[in-house]
Motif scaffolding. Structure first.
Motif: not given
Ligand SMILES: Nc1ncnc2c1ncn2[C@@H]1O[C@H](COP(=O)(O)OP(=O)(O)OP(=O)(O)O)[C@@H](O)[C@H]1O
Ligand SMILES: [Mg+2]
Length: 244
Positions: A9, A14, A16, A125, A143-146, A151, A155
């Motif tokens: 991320s 977020v 992970k 991160p 790839v993680l995001l809120t 974010a 990202t």
């Protein structure tokens, strides 16, 4: 040879580690693929807490023998969670952050690929050196995001700087709630990257996981657990179909 799946991320916090731990349990215990989760956060890793484990060893023990790793070394370094689910914990000393060079990490991953079907990486991160190395070595990058503006902007910049664009990369939106200011489709269009999954906001399931080390995927009533079980099935289908 096993497949390396990295969870990344741009922004911290977020989700992970929640995703990494639950994916490891879903893939290893649910789908019976021999899985190791490698926590790449020296001093700051929390995967052990989320699995209610007290590891005695870490990847710090493997660094002196990194060029001659045997299956015995790996067995001694990992902590068993469940048959088919192991954790490789980070060293507790935060100052060891710099010790995983790309070359060291490549040796470690080669050794684990030979012993496991799936190697999951929980990463720091942003673009720390170890995360950069993991980004360039993972076969699949989630790839993680809120779903919020900070974010989204981080990202977007993170994706623009990614090495190895030929590697499979998918977005996972976490903490999605109905009525969110930005929809998953808007996020996908804005970032121009494949949307691999959307995980719901689930304070109750996450609370049990964070407080008691009870993974969401083992909790029938957890919405997040259900979504991660579904995501794990899609991930395996993709890996099996593409042969990575
Ligand atoms: N789906 C969710 N529903 C509700 N809360 C969540 C969810 N996912 C994550 N959280 C909250 O976010 C916190 C941070 O999650 P986690 O530690 O997995 O993030 P991280 O990305 O690994 O953080 P870091 O970048 O510091 O490693 C959790 O402790 C929990 O409070
Ligand atoms: Mg984390």
């Amino acid at each position: 040879m096993g497949t390396v799946i990295g969870i990344f991320s741009a922004k911290g916090g977020v989700g992970k580690t929640i995703l990494a731990v639950n994916l490891a349990v879903a893939l290893g215990a649910g789908h019976r693929r021999k899985t190791v989760l490698i926590d790449l956060n020296p001093g700051l890793g929390t995967a052990d807490l989320l699995l209610d484990l007290e590891p005695e060893n870490s990847w710090g023990d493997l660094l002196p023998v990194i060029d001659e790793l045997s299956s015995k070394h790996l067995q001694l370094a990992v902590t068993d969670y469940h048959p088919g689910v192991d954790l490789l914990n980070p060293p507790p000393d935060i100052s060891r952050k710099g010790t995983f060079t790309r070359r060291n990490l490549a040796s470690l991953l080669d050794a684990f690929r030979a012993e496991y079907d799936l190697v999951l990486l929980d990463t720091p991160p942003g673009n720390s050196p170890v995360t950069g190395a993991a980004l360039s070595l993972a076969d699949v990058r989630l790839v993680l995001l809120t779903p919020d503006a900070p974010a989204l902007r981080s990202t977007s910049r993170f994706l623009a700087g990614l090495p190895g664009t030929e590697r499979l990369t998918g977005l996972v939106i976490n903490q999605h709630a109905p009525g969110a200011a930005i929809s998953p489709d808007e996020i996908k269009d804005h970032l121009g990257t494949h949307l691999f999954g959307v995980l719901p906001m689930d304070p109750t399931g996450v609370w049990a996981n964070v407080s008691y080390g009870e993974p969401c995927v083992l909790r029938k009533s957890s919405k997040l657990g259900k979504s991660i079980r579904q995501l794990s099935a899609r991930l395996l289908k993709m890996i099996d179909q593409t042969g990575i």
